[in-house]
Motif scaffolding. Sequence first.
Motif, PDB file in Angstrom:
ATOM      1  N   VAL A   1       0.693  -1.313  -0.008  1.00 49.86           N
ATOM      2  CA  VAL A   1       0.340   0.206   0.050  1.00 49.86           C
ATOM      3  C   VAL A   1       0.532   0.917   0.141  1.00 49.86           C
ATOM      4  O   VAL A   1       1.594   0.916   1.053  1.00 49.86           O
ATOM      5  CB  VAL A   1      -0.933  -0.136   0.907  1.00 49.86           C
ATOM      6  N   GLY A   2       0.624   2.442  -1.241  1.00 48.87           N
ATOM      7  CA  GLY A   2       1.755   3.510  -1.207  1.00 48.87           C
ATOM      8  C   GLY A   2       2.429   3.248  -1.895  1.00 48.87           C
ATOM      9  O   GLY A   2       2.724   4.870  -1.919  1.00 48.87           O
ATOM     10  N   ARG A   3       2.919   2.181  -2.620  1.00 55.76           N
ATOM     11  CA  ARG A   3       4.328   2.114  -2.593  1.00 55.76           C
ATOM     12  C   ARG A   3       3.849   1.598  -4.072  1.00 55.76           C
ATOM     13  O   ARG A   3       2.800   1.427  -5.309  1.00 55.76           O
ATOM     14  CB  ARG A   3       5.348   1.086  -2.278  1.00 55.76           C
ATOM     15  N   ALA A   4       4.560   2.798  -5.381  1.00 49.05           N
ATOM     16  CA  ALA A   4       4.171   2.250  -6.894  1.00 49.05           C
ATOM     17  C   ALA A   4       4.824   1.007  -6.617  1.00 49.05           C
ATOM     18  O   ALA A   4       5.855   0.541  -7.056  1.00 49.05           O
ATOM     19  CB  ALA A   4       5.081   3.237  -7.517  1.00 49.05           C
ATOM     20  N   ILE A   5       4.411  -0.508  -8.206  1.00 51.42           N
ATOM     21  CA  ILE A   5       5.026  -1.159  -8.613  1.00 51.42           C
ATOM     22  C   ILE A   5       4.996  -0.771 -10.024  1.00 51.42           C
ATOM     23  O   ILE A   5       4.062  -0.781 -10.952  1.00 51.42           O
ATOM     24  CB  ILE A   5       3.770  -2.027  -8.229  1.00 51.42           C
ATOM     25  N   TRP A   6       6.523  -2.041 -10.814  1.00 50.34           N
ATOM     26  CA  TRP A   6       6.474  -1.709 -12.028  1.00 50.34           C
ATOM     27  C   TRP A   6       6.648  -3.203 -12.005  1.00 50.34           C
ATOM     28  O   TRP A   6       7.529  -4.414 -11.386  1.00 50.34           O
ATOM     29  CB  TRP A   6       7.028  -1.572 -13.149  1.00 50.34           C
ATOM     30  N   PHE A   7       6.075  -4.030 -13.326  1.00 47.37           N
ATOM     31  CA  PHE A   7       6.836  -5.771 -13.718  1.00 47.37           C
ATOM     32  C   PHE A   7       7.159  -5.675 -14.538  1.00 47.37           C
ATOM     33  O   PHE A   7       6.786  -5.389 -15.986  1.00 47.37           O
ATOM     34  CB  PHE A   7       5.301  -6.010 -13.925  1.00 47.37           C
ATOM     35  N   ALA A   8       8.277  -7.148 -14.583  1.00 49.01           N
ATOM     36  CA  ALA A   8       9.465  -6.762 -16.064  1.00 49.01           C
ATOM     37  C   ALA A   8       9.004  -8.474 -16.383  1.00 49.01           C
ATOM     38  O   ALA A   8       9.643  -9.542 -15.847  1.00 49.01           O
ATOM     39  CB  ALA A   8      10.825  -6.732 -15.838  1.00 49.01           C
ATOM     40  N   ASN A   9       8.076  -8.667 -16.480  1.00 48.47           N
ATOM     41  CA  ASN A   9       7.971  -9.775 -17.422  1.00 48.47           C
ATOM     42  C   ASN A   9       8.642 -11.280 -18.807  1.00 48.47           C
ATOM     43  O   ASN A   9       8.778  -9.908 -19.189  1.00 48.47           O
ATOM     44  CB  ASN A   9       6.484  -9.955 -17.749  1.00 48.47           C
ATOM     45  N   GLY A  10       9.132 -12.150 -18.470  1.00 45.71           N
ATOM     46  CA  GLY A  10      10.048 -12.877 -19.587  1.00 45.71           C
ATOM     47  C   GLY A  10      10.545 -12.046 -19.930  1.00 45.71           C
ATOM     48  O   GLY A  10      11.734 -11.900 -20.828  1.00 45.71           O
ATOM     49  N   VAL A  11      11.868 -11.698 -18.342  1.00 46.17           N
ATOM     50  CA  VAL A  11      13.779 -11.605 -18.467  1.00 46.17           C
ATOM     51  C   VAL A  11      14.155 -12.550 -19.276  1.00 46.17           C
ATOM     52  O   VAL A  11      13.922 -13.174 -18.207  1.00 46.17           O
ATOM     53  CB  VAL A  11      13.589 -10.829 -17.417  1.00 46.17           C
ATOM     54  N   GLN A  12      14.919 -11.923 -20.323  1.00 48.89           N
ATOM     55  CA  GLN A  12      15.508 -12.951 -20.814  1.00 48.89           C
ATOM     56  C   GLN A  12      17.579 -12.021 -20.210  1.00 48.89           C
ATOM     57  O   GLN A  12      17.610 -11.252 -20.071  1.00 48.89           O
ATOM     58  CB  GLN A  12      16.145 -13.140 -22.329  1.00 48.89           C
ATOM     59  N   PRO A  13      18.397 -14.006 -19.790  1.00 49.21           N
ATOM     60  CA  PRO A  13      19.325 -13.428 -19.638  1.00 49.21           C
ATOM     61  C   PRO A  13      20.165 -12.019 -20.290  1.00 49.21           C
ATOM     62  O   PRO A  13      20.810 -11.107 -19.371  1.00 49.21           O
ATOM     63  CB  PRO A  13      20.640 -14.544 -20.235  1.00 49.21           C
ATOM     64  N   GLU A  14      19.696 -11.941 -21.044  1.00 50.18           N
ATOM     65  CA  GLU A  14      20.937 -10.674 -21.978  1.00 50.18           C
ATOM     66  C   GLU A  14      20.605  -9.486 -21.735  1.00 50.18           C
ATOM     67  O   GLU A  14      20.699  -8.342 -21.550  1.00 50.18           O
ATOM     68  CB  GLU A  14      20.857 -10.897 -23.478  1.00 50.18           C
ATOM     69  N   GLU A  15      18.910  -9.012 -20.796  1.00 48.22           N
ATOM     70  CA  GLU A  15      17.657  -8.105 -19.966  1.00 48.22           C
ATOM     71  C   GLU A  15      17.981  -7.992 -18.774  1.00 48.22           C
ATOM     72  O   GLU A  15      17.942  -6.819 -18.849  1.00 48.22           O
ATOM     73  CB  GLU A  15      16.592  -8.324 -20.524  1.00 48.22           C
ATOM     74  N   LEU A  16      18.712  -9.030 -18.220  1.00 50.38           N
ATOM     75  CA  LEU A  16      18.618  -9.112 -17.060  1.00 50.38           C
ATOM     76  C   LEU A  16      19.078  -7.001 -15.996  1.00 50.38           C
ATOM     77  O   LEU A  16      18.426  -7.020 -15.538  1.00 50.38           O
ATOM     78  CB  LEU A  16      19.155  -9.901 -16.683  1.00 50.38           C
ATOM     79  N   GLN A  17      20.566  -7.064 -16.979  1.00 44.76           N
ATOM     80  CA  GLN A  17      21.211  -5.780 -16.518  1.00 44.76           C
ATOM     81  C   GLN A  17      20.645  -4.547 -17.179  1.00 44.76           C
ATOM     82  O   GLN A  17      20.302  -3.646 -16.075  1.00 44.76           O
ATOM     83  CB  GLN A  17      22.452  -6.185 -17.294  1.00 44.76           C
ATOM     84  N   THR A  18      19.494  -4.489 -18.260  1.00 44.42           N
ATOM     85  CA  THR A  18      18.865  -3.950 -18.307  1.00 44.42           C
ATOM     86  C   THR A  18      17.906  -2.867 -17.227  1.00 44.42           C
ATOM     87  O   THR A  18      17.464  -2.279 -16.867  1.00 44.42           O
ATOM     88  CB  THR A  18      18.247  -3.364 -19.861  1.00 44.42           C
ATOM     89  N   VAL A  19      16.785  -4.320 -17.080  1.00 46.91           N
ATOM     90  CA  VAL A  19      16.841  -3.679 -15.743  1.00 46.91           C
ATOM     91  C   VAL A  19      16.912  -3.681 -15.314  1.00 46.91           C
ATOM     92  O   VAL A  19      16.319  -2.774 -14.011  1.00 46.91           O
ATOM     93  CB  VAL A  19      15.563  -5.518 -16.237  1.00 46.91           C
ATOM     94  N   LEU A  20      18.127  -4.459 -14.168  1.00 43.49           N
ATOM     95  CA  LEU A  20      18.580  -4.010 -13.338  1.00 43.49           C
ATOM     96  C   LEU A  20      18.604  -2.201 -13.434  1.00 43.49           C
ATOM     97  O   LEU A  20      18.454  -1.312 -11.467  1.00 43.49           O
ATOM     98  CB  LEU A  20      19.432  -4.380 -12.746  1.00 43.49           C
TER      99      LEU A  20
END
Length: 315
Positions: free
Chosen positions: A118-137
Motif C-alpha cells: 500500500v502506498g508503493r508504486a509497482i512495475w513488472f518486468a515479465n519474461g526477462v531474458q539473461p541478456e536483459e537482466l542488467q538493463t532491467v536492474l
Amino acid sequence: KSVAAFLDHWSPDLCIWTWGGLRPNLILAASDRGCPLFLIDADTAGFDGRRDRWLPDVARTVLARFAAVMVRSPAAARRLMQLGLTRDDIEVTTALLPGGQALPCNEDDVSELASACVGRAIWFANGVQPEELQTVLSAHRHALRLSHRLLLVIRPAGDLRPDDVMSEARAQDFRVLNWDDGNYPDETTQILISEDIRDLGLFYRLAPVSFLGGSLAAGHGGHDPLEAAALGSAVLYGPRVSRFMQSYSRLAAAGAARIINDSSALGTAITRLVAPDQAAVMAHAGWDVVSEGAALTDQISDLVQDALDAQAGLS
C-alpha cells in the motif's frame, strides 16, 4: 479423396472461413454434407488470386454456399458483388482483431499483496531474458532515484533462473525476496522475483506499467502485450517483437505502449508512467484497443451458437 478423408476424420459441425483464398472442393464437399458455412473477415486481397480472375463462375458457385458473409470493408463488399453476391448477402463489419485475454489470478493474493504494498508504486518486468537482466536492474536503480519506494517484480525467462536474478540483484545491493517461496515484501523490499507463470494475472493487475522482456534481445520475439493491456497495465517494450508486431503496433498507435531501447530510456519511462495520472491514460487507451473487436467476436459467437442449436434441434 483427400477432401473426403479430411471431412470423414474431423466430421465438422460447421465451418468458419476467414479472409478469402477459398478452396472450392473443400467448401462444396462440406456444403454437400450439410455443414453450415460462414465466411467472415473477408478482404479484397482474398479474392484477387488467379483462380478468382480466371474462373469467376467457380467463385460465384462457392460463395453461394455460405449461409453468412461478413466483410471487413466496403471495398471487399464490392469485390464479392462482382463475383455474384448481392448487397443483401453481405454484411460489412469491422476487421476481426485479436483481443487480450484477462488472465486469472488468486483474488486473495491480489488483496494481500496490495495491502503489503500500500502506498508503493509497482512495475513488472515479465519474461526477462539473461541478456536483459542488467538493463532491467539498471533501469530500476535509475527509477529509484525519484521514486524511492518503487517495487520491481521480475519474472525470469529462458535460461535465466530465479537464483541467478537473486544473486545478481544482491551483488548490486538490492534488497530482494522470492515470491514463489511464500514471502511478502515489506517496506525495505526493492525487488520481488517470481517464476510462476500462473501469477501473470496477479502482477499485471497490480503493476500500472509493465516491461515485456524478450523484446530487447534477439531471437525471442517478445510476449503478448494484449494480456497486459487487458488488465490495465501500460506496456513498455524493445524493438524485437516480431511474434506480436501487429498487437504492439496497435497499442503504440493508440498511446497504450511505448518502445524503449536501453536502461536509461526504460528507467525514465518507468519513473513517468508509475504516476497514477499517466498510467490511467495509457491503461484507458489499452482497454480501447483490447475491446475493439469484442462486438464482432460476440456476433460471430452468437452466429455459431445459433447454427449449432439448430442442428441439435434446440431452436
